[in-house]
Design a protein around this motif. Structure first.
Motif, PDB file in Angstrom:
ATOM      1  N   ARG A  59       0.836  -1.192   0.000  1.00 18.49           N
ATOM      2  CA  ARG A  59       0.000   0.000   0.000  1.00 18.49           C
ATOM      3  C   ARG A  59       0.877   1.249   0.000  1.00 18.49           C
ATOM      4  O   ARG A  59       1.891   1.311   0.694  1.00 18.49           O
ATOM      5  N   LEU A  60       0.482   2.240  -0.793  1.00 17.00           N
ATOM      6  CA  LEU A  60       1.206   3.511  -0.805  1.00 17.00           C
ATOM      7  C   LEU A  60       0.794   4.311   0.420  1.00 17.00           C
ATOM      8  O   LEU A  60      -0.388   4.386   0.742  1.00 17.00           O
ATOM      9  N   ASP A  61       1.771   4.924   1.061  1.00 21.20           N
ATOM     10  CA  ASP A  61       1.517   5.698   2.272  1.00 21.20           C
ATOM     11  C   ASP A  61       0.389   6.694   2.075  1.00 21.20           C
ATOM     12  O   ASP A  61       0.344   7.395   1.069  1.00 21.20           O
ATOM     13  N   ASP A  64      -5.173   4.910  -0.520  1.00 19.30           N
ATOM     14  CA  ASP A  64      -5.778   3.586  -0.553  1.00 19.30           C
ATOM     15  C   ASP A  64      -5.395   2.907  -1.862  1.00 19.30           C
ATOM     16  O   ASP A  64      -6.179   2.198  -2.460  1.00 19.30           O
ATOM     17  N   LEU A  65      -4.174   3.164  -2.299  1.00 12.74           N
ATOM     18  CA  LEU A  65      -3.708   2.633  -3.578  1.00 12.74           C
ATOM     19  C   LEU A  65      -2.559   1.671  -3.335  1.00 12.74           C
ATOM     20  O   LEU A  65      -1.815   1.818  -2.367  1.00 12.74           O
ATOM     21  N   PHE A  66      -2.429   0.716  -4.237  1.00 13.32           N
ATOM     22  CA  PHE A  66      -1.455  -0.347  -4.043  1.00 13.32           C
ATOM     23  C   PHE A  66      -0.557  -0.512  -5.265  1.00 13.32           C
ATOM     24  O   PHE A  66      -0.987  -0.291  -6.389  1.00 13.32           O
ATOM     25  N   ASN A  88       0.139   3.801 -12.446  1.00 13.05           N
ATOM     26  CA  ASN A  88      -1.279   3.492 -12.380  1.00 13.05           C
ATOM     27  C   ASN A  88      -1.555   2.619 -11.157  1.00 13.05           C
ATOM     28  O   ASN A  88      -1.873   1.446 -11.286  1.00 13.05           O
ATOM     29  N   PRO A  89      -1.423   3.193  -9.954  1.00 14.17           N
ATOM     30  CA  PRO A  89      -1.591   2.394  -8.732  1.00 14.17           C
ATOM     31  C   PRO A  89      -2.970   1.742  -8.687  1.00 14.17           C
ATOM     32  O   PRO A  89      -3.931   2.290  -9.217  1.00 14.17           O
ATOM     33  N   ALA A  90      -3.039   0.566  -8.065  1.00 14.09           N
ATOM     34  CA  ALA A  90      -4.271  -0.227  -8.064  1.00 14.09           C
ATOM     35  C   ALA A  90      -5.109   0.093  -6.842  1.00 14.09           C
ATOM     36  O   ALA A  90      -4.573   0.252  -5.747  1.00 14.09           O
ATOM     37  N   ARG A 173      11.621   7.327  -9.997  1.00 13.43           N
ATOM     38  CA  ARG A 173      10.229   7.651  -9.675  1.00 13.43           C
ATOM     39  C   ARG A 173      10.117   9.164  -9.530  1.00 13.43           C
ATOM     40  O   ARG A 173      11.118   9.877  -9.465  1.00 13.43           O
ATOM     41  N   LEU A 174       8.873   9.659  -9.454  1.00 15.95           N
ATOM     42  CA  LEU A 174       8.664  11.104  -9.494  1.00 15.95           C
ATOM     43  C   LEU A 174       9.128  11.793  -8.212  1.00 15.95           C
ATOM     44  O   LEU A 174       9.855  12.789  -8.248  1.00 15.95           O
ATOM     45  N   THR A 175       8.704  11.285  -7.085  1.00 13.17           N
ATOM     46  CA  THR A 175       9.151  11.833  -5.804  1.00 13.17           C
ATOM     47  C   THR A 175       9.405  10.633  -4.901  1.00 13.17           C
ATOM     48  O   THR A 175       9.184   9.500  -5.300  1.00 13.17           O
ATOM     49  N   THR A 177       7.716   9.469  -2.596  1.00  7.54           N
ATOM     50  CA  THR A 177       6.530   8.663  -2.324  1.00  7.54           C
ATOM     51  C   THR A 177       5.618   8.481  -3.520  1.00  7.54           C
ATOM     52  O   THR A 177       4.607   7.810  -3.430  1.00  7.54           O
ATOM     53  N   ASN A 178       5.940   9.085  -4.646  1.00  6.58           N
ATOM     54  CA  ASN A 178       5.101   8.934  -5.834  1.00  6.58           C
ATOM     55  C   ASN A 178       5.884   8.123  -6.865  1.00  6.58           C
ATOM     56  O   ASN A 178       6.937   8.562  -7.335  1.00  6.58           O
ATOM     57  N   TYR A 179       5.357   6.954  -7.207  1.00  6.71           N
ATOM     58  CA  TYR A 179       6.108   6.007  -8.038  1.00  6.71           C
ATOM     59  C   TYR A 179       5.854   6.172  -9.527  1.00  6.71           C
ATOM     60  O   TYR A 179       6.287   5.348 -10.329  1.00  6.71           O
ATOM     61  N   SER A 180       5.170   7.258  -9.910  1.00  7.67           N
ATOM     62  CA  SER A 180       5.026   7.546 -11.346  1.00  7.67           C
ATOM     63  C   SER A 180       6.405   7.766 -11.952  1.00  7.67           C
ATOM     64  O   SER A 180       7.341   8.148 -11.253  1.00  7.67           O
ATOM     65  N   THR A 181       6.515   7.557 -13.254  1.00  5.60           N
ATOM     66  CA  THR A 181       7.802   7.727 -13.921  1.00  5.60           C
ATOM     67  C   THR A 181       8.307   9.151 -13.746  1.00  5.60           C
ATOM     68  O   THR A 181       7.592  10.117 -14.020  1.00  5.60           O
TER      69      THR A 181
HETATM   70  C1  LIG Z   1       1.915  11.101  -8.687  1.00  4.55           C
HETATM   71  O1  LIG Z   1       2.144  12.233  -9.466  1.00  4.55           O
HETATM   72  C2  LIG Z   1       1.334  12.287 -10.639  1.00  4.55           C
HETATM   73  C3  LIG Z   1       1.787  13.470 -11.466  1.00  4.55           C
HETATM   74  O2  LIG Z   1       1.846  14.623 -10.703  1.00  4.55           O
HETATM   75  C4  LIG Z   1      -0.121  12.389 -10.200  1.00  4.55           C
HETATM   76  O3  LIG Z   1      -0.945  12.429 -11.357  1.00  4.55           O
HETATM   77  C5  LIG Z   1      -0.460  11.181  -9.368  1.00  4.55           C
HETATM   78  O4  LIG Z   1      -1.770  11.293  -8.899  1.00  4.55           O
HETATM   79  C6  LIG Z   1       0.490  11.029  -8.204  1.00  4.55           C
HETATM   80  N1  LIG Z   1       0.257   9.761  -7.588  1.00  4.55           N
HETATM   81  C7  LIG Z   1       0.047   9.635  -6.277  1.00  4.55           C
HETATM   82  C8  LIG Z   1      -0.207   8.267  -5.779  1.00  4.55           C
HETATM   83  O5  LIG Z   1       0.065  10.599  -5.530  1.00  4.55           O
END
Ligand SMILES: *[C@@H]1O[C@H](CO)[C@@H](O)[C@H](O)[C@H]1NC(C)=O
Ligand SMILES: *[C@@H]1O[C@H](CO)[C@@H](O)[C@H](O)[C@H]1NC(C)=O
Ligand SMILES: *[C@@H]1O[C@H](CO)[C@@H](O)[C@H](O)[C@H]1NC(C)=O
Ligand SMILES: *[C@@H]1O[C@H](CO)[C@@H](O)[C@H](O)[C@H]1NC(C)=O
Ligand SMILES: *[C@@H]1O[C@H](CO)[C@@H](O)[C@H](O)[C@H]1NC(C)=O
Ligand SMILES: *[C@@H]1O[C@H](CO)[C@@H](O)[C@H](O)[C@H]1NC(C)=O
Length: 809
Positions: A59-61, A64-66, A88-90, A173-175, A177-181
């Motif tokens: 689970r992402l901190d 409610d996404l995994f 695309n967290p689940a 990853r983006l930050t 805690t954010n695993y987006s590319t």
């Molecule tokens: C991560 O960052 C992207 C781009 O800013 C955003 O669309 C997305 O919702 C973020 N994901 C989470 C889990 O915060």
């Protein structure tokens, strides 16, 4: 007989269970097995034989996404080594299933596909979580052939024994805690291992900020390579002819005692870490090797923002990590992401209407050892520091000036590859152009002043409140009602962030929170109280919340349509209505908060006379706002109550016309109207008192009076004046002084204005034209703006009251 059957069945179940257990024990995963996204990851995961790695949902901190991922299970922070669906967290309840032809299939609870492993080359026999941290799918056809491996699809981390192939890519990853590319990438290019930034959200690769520097011929296909991470922590590039180019120089600690990983971190540094396996030892990952050495200095891509975001400055910390900060008077676009761009708190206006930038408005902050090397657009030599600063000050394109050894560079926005370092701009200076508040110490005073304004606004008339109510109801019915009813909290929030185009609806609870339960009162009138508040409107925003305390039922409909139109006006020089609340008997309106109070206070209450330049800019602003109301918005509007109390100033002292409470709308083909008298003593045009129809020229008259007040910094009708000693009335005095050339009497030692005689004379003439008693002699607001700006000549005005008919309002 029956009992024998039962025994047979029991045996069968036992056998099946044993079989399952056997498969589980050696890390194998049978076809048809599945995992669900639930909180406790240990209950829903597939383990490697040693138990060191696990495959499953994490689970992402704070969400409610995994993520479907592989992690180090025996260390306290359970670091992820691989993840499938970072972009695309689940949602909770999603499942991953192992199927024979689709491989791993990740679906949300509704059965929609989120991610799929897509094995190549036949059907899957089973899956296996290996002790190396690799999850593999084994082919039915050939059990020693893996048709899919997590190692072949790296996310941001490489593990020992993993090989990065020629076309392989590791993405940050983006930050944290954010695993987006994210923006950084590790890949092969011409036989080299390189690091580069990319233009997210797409994949175009910008210039590199690190190259392994193998002396290989880029055109030689033989030089194509693999990057190999050995079991002992050695990372090298294998060239096809067999030679190895080591990246890190040594092996580190024995693998049996330590975990290794090499991660392209979200800050762009590719670093190798070790972590002791013995749980009583040091419990953290420590960095043993990294590239590049100094990412701030290394970043030099001509496209993209560099390591930090645009307009940001990169500083290397003691542990060789970049940190980004914004220059003075700039702030992070996304406060949660240090690597996002910095945006100026005030934009520099650069158009023909507001040419250049005077010393009153702009100044410089000096930065040392700082540069944005790729944002130059002009260079002067030889130049002194003063020449350089002035060149930038006069140029509305210029954001930064750098002077060094008599070289002066001008730089424009957006600035890229910003860095601070003792090696940067030695013996030079960097001047950051910023908007200066010419009277900063008086800020608090202005805030207090706002209370007075607002109460004036409120006190004025019953009409105001009727109109506002009308507006509320219009929007209830037309724009938002249905949406509001349906919207859940979440949807509402996203609606709220739409500032601009349309009004937002708020719940009473929202506004109660925003104003801290209506704590800070800004002002109070007959029908409403105004409170200061903070709302989340795509970023925190100060607002003035007006709470109407009595619902007047009469005449609502009459004004509904009118207010609807006003709610949609949108102009820099008009105060913006942001939203409203209509809930039970609660009626509230939300406006932009204007930190610098009213023009009345600015002109009449300041201890020192406000700067001439600021005053002229304010006059331009009001004129443009009125021009917009009269001619440029879809329904033509006469404001009917233009006066300094109704002009608010924002934090850059931009004039904003407010209080449309008395406004009169004209249908597009209608240019005049008969109506009851509206307005305020001292600013009302004479035709109100006659039977003559009222046109937009009444606003021109009021503007003329306000313009005189701006020029002279005094009220048209001084407090305490009585009808008998009318000589002091500014409109009269102004014409007399103008005719007789006695400008000093009018301006009382305003040296600044007297030094700008051409503007002063022009403004005075325009003002006198505007206060002509005969409406047809008054210019239109379009003409007024042109004359103020000096685009057209201003002829000598005649006497405002040729027949001496002094109709004091
Ligand atoms: C991560 O960052 C992207 C781009 O800013 C955003 O669309 C997305 O919702 C973020 N994901 C989470 C889990 O915060
Ligand atoms: C099975 O795959 C391995 C590795 O890819 C290969 O060396 C071997 O020849 C294959 N065997 C058969 C029977 O195809
Ligand atoms: C392989 O190629 C590299 C660069 O092209 C060269 O320096 C090296 O000597 C070669 N090694 C062998 C074994 O040919
Ligand atoms: C390298 O390989 C590609 C295709 O594999 C080929 O088109 C290209 O001509 C080759 N280049 C050289 C220098 O051999
Ligand atoms: C872990 O390390 C401590 C000392 O750092 C040592 O005393 C202990 O025996 C070690 N335990 C294992 C299981 O290796
Ligand atoms: C940059 O970081 C160093 C620490 O590495 C710190 O001493 C210095 O003050 C920082 N410079 C700026 C301008 O923040």
């Amino acid at each position: 007989m029956a009992s024998a059957l039962v025994d047979a069945a029991t045996l069968l179940v036992l056998l099946l269970l044993l079989n399952r257990a056997a498969i589980k024990a050696c890390g194998k995963v049978a076809l048809g097995s599945s995992l669900s996204a639930i909180d406790d990851s240990s209950k829903s995961s597939w383990s490697s034989p040693s138990g060191e790695f696990k495959f499953g949902f994490r689970r992402l901190d704070k969400t409610d996404l995994f993520l479907l991922s592989i992690w180090f299970d025996k260390i306290p922070d359970k670091t992820m080594a691989w993840y499938a669906n970072g972009n695309n967290p689940a949602p909770r309840g999603s499942t991953v299933q192992l199927t024979s032809d689709g491989g791993l299939e990740l679906n949300d609870p509704q059965g929609q596909e989120i991610w799929k492993s897509e094995p190549i080359g036949g059907a899957v026999a089973y899956g296996e979580m290996l002790d190396t941290g690799n999850f593999v799918l084994v082919a039915t056809a050939n059990k020693s052939n893996n048709i899919w491996e997590s190692f072949k699809h790296p996310s941001d981390t490489l593990l020992p024994t993993q090989v990065l192939e020629v076309d392989g890519v590791v993405s940050s990853r983006l930050t944290k805690t954010n695993y987006s590319t994210g923006r950084f990438q590790l890949r092969h290019k011409d036989g080299n291992l390189v690091l580069n930034t990319v233009g997210i959200p797409a994949t175009f690769a910008y210039d590199t900020y690190y190259e392994s520097g193998n002396s290989v011929n880029a055109n030689d296909n033989d030089s194509l390579s693999q990057t190999i991470f050995t079991e002992t922590g050695f990372i090298y590039i294998l060239i096809r002819n067999g030679s190895r180019v080591g990246l890190n120089t040594q092996d580190f600690f024995p693998r049996k005692d330590h975990y290794y990983r090499a991660t392209l971190d979200f800050d762009g540094v590719f670093a190798q870490y070790i972590h002791p396996k013995n749980s009583s030892g040091n419990q953290a990952w420590s960095m043993v090797w990294h590239i590049p050495d100094d990412i701030c200095m290394a970043s030099k891509a001509t496209l993209g923002s560099g390591t930090c975001g645009f307009n940001s400055i990169c500083n290397l910390t003691a542990d060789k990590r970049p940190t980004c900060y914004c220059p003075p008077k700039y702030s992070m676009e996304d406060p949660n992401n240090m690597f996002s761009s910095c945006v100026p708190d005030h934009t520099q206006v650069c158009n023909r209407e507001e040419p250049g930038s005077s010393k009153d408005v702009y100044g410089f902050e000096v930065l040392l050892n700082t540069d944005w090397p790729f944002s130059d657009y002009e260079q002067f030599y030889p130049f002194t520091e003063d020449q350089c600063r002035n060149a930038c000050l006069r140029d509305c394109q210029c954001a930064v000036a750098v002077i060094r050894d008599q070289n002066c560079w001008k730089k424009r926005l957006p600035l890229s590859n910003g860095k601070v370092n003792s090696q940067v701009n030695i013996n030079g200076k960097t001047f950051m152009k910023v908007r200066v508040d010419s009277r900063p110490t008086e800020k608090e005073r202005h805030e207090k002043v706002l209370i007075v304004i607002v109460s004036l606004l409120l006190g004025s008339s019953v009409f105001v409140n009727l109109l506002l109510l009308g507006g509320i109801f219009l929007y209830i019915y037309i724009a938002c009602r249905n949406k509001l009813k349906k919207a859940e909290e979440v949807k509402l929030k996203s609606e709220r962030s739409v500032v601009g185009g349309r009004l937002c609806s708020f719940t009473y609870r929202d506004l109660e929170e925003a104003t801290n339960e209506f704590k800070e009162e800004l002002g109070r009138g007959a029908f409403a109280v105004v409170y200061k508040g903070v709302l989340e409107l795509g970023g925190k925003k100060l607002v003035a919340v007006k709470k109407l305390d009595r619902v007047v039922q009469e005449r609502e409909k009459e004004f509904k349509t009118e207010l609807g139109v006003i709610g949609q006006t949108h102009h820099k020089n008009l105060v913006q209505l942001l939203g409203f609340c209509d809930e039970g008997q609660h009626r509230l309106l939300v406006y932009e908060f204007m930190s610098n109070g009213t023009l009345a206070n600015f002109l009449f209450e300041a201890p020192t006379r406000p700067a001439w330049n600021q005053r002229t800019q304010i006059a331009f602003g009001i004129a443009r706002g009125l021009l917009y109301l009269h001619e440029e918005c879809s329904t033509h509007i006469i404001h009917c109550d233009v006066k300094p109390q109704n002009i608010l100033l924002d934090d850059c002292f931009t004039a904003k016309i407010s209080d449309f409470g008395l406004a009169k709308l004209l249908m597009t083909d209608q240019s005049r109207t008969h109506t009851v008298i509206r307005g305020t003593k001292g600013y009302v045009a004479p035709e109100w008192f006659r039977t003559a129809p009222v046109t937009s020229k009444v606003d021109v008259y009021s503007f003329g009076v306000v313009l005189l007040e701006i020029i002279c910094c005094r009220k048209n009708i001084p407090v305490g004046i009585n009808e008998s000693n009318g000589g002091e009335i500014l409109t009269d005095l102004a014409y007399d002084c103008f005719c007789q050339g006695r400008l000093d009497d009018l301006l009382e030692n305003d040296i600044e204005a007297m030094n700008d005689m051409s503007t002063l004379d022009r403004f005075l003439r325009v003002a006198i034209w505007c206060i002509q008693e005969e409406p047809s002699l008054r210019p239109t607001m379009r003409k007024v703006t042109q004359m103020l700006e000096g685009v057209t000549e201003v002829p000598v005005p005649p006497s405002p009251s040729p027949f001496g008919s002094v109709l004091r309002s």
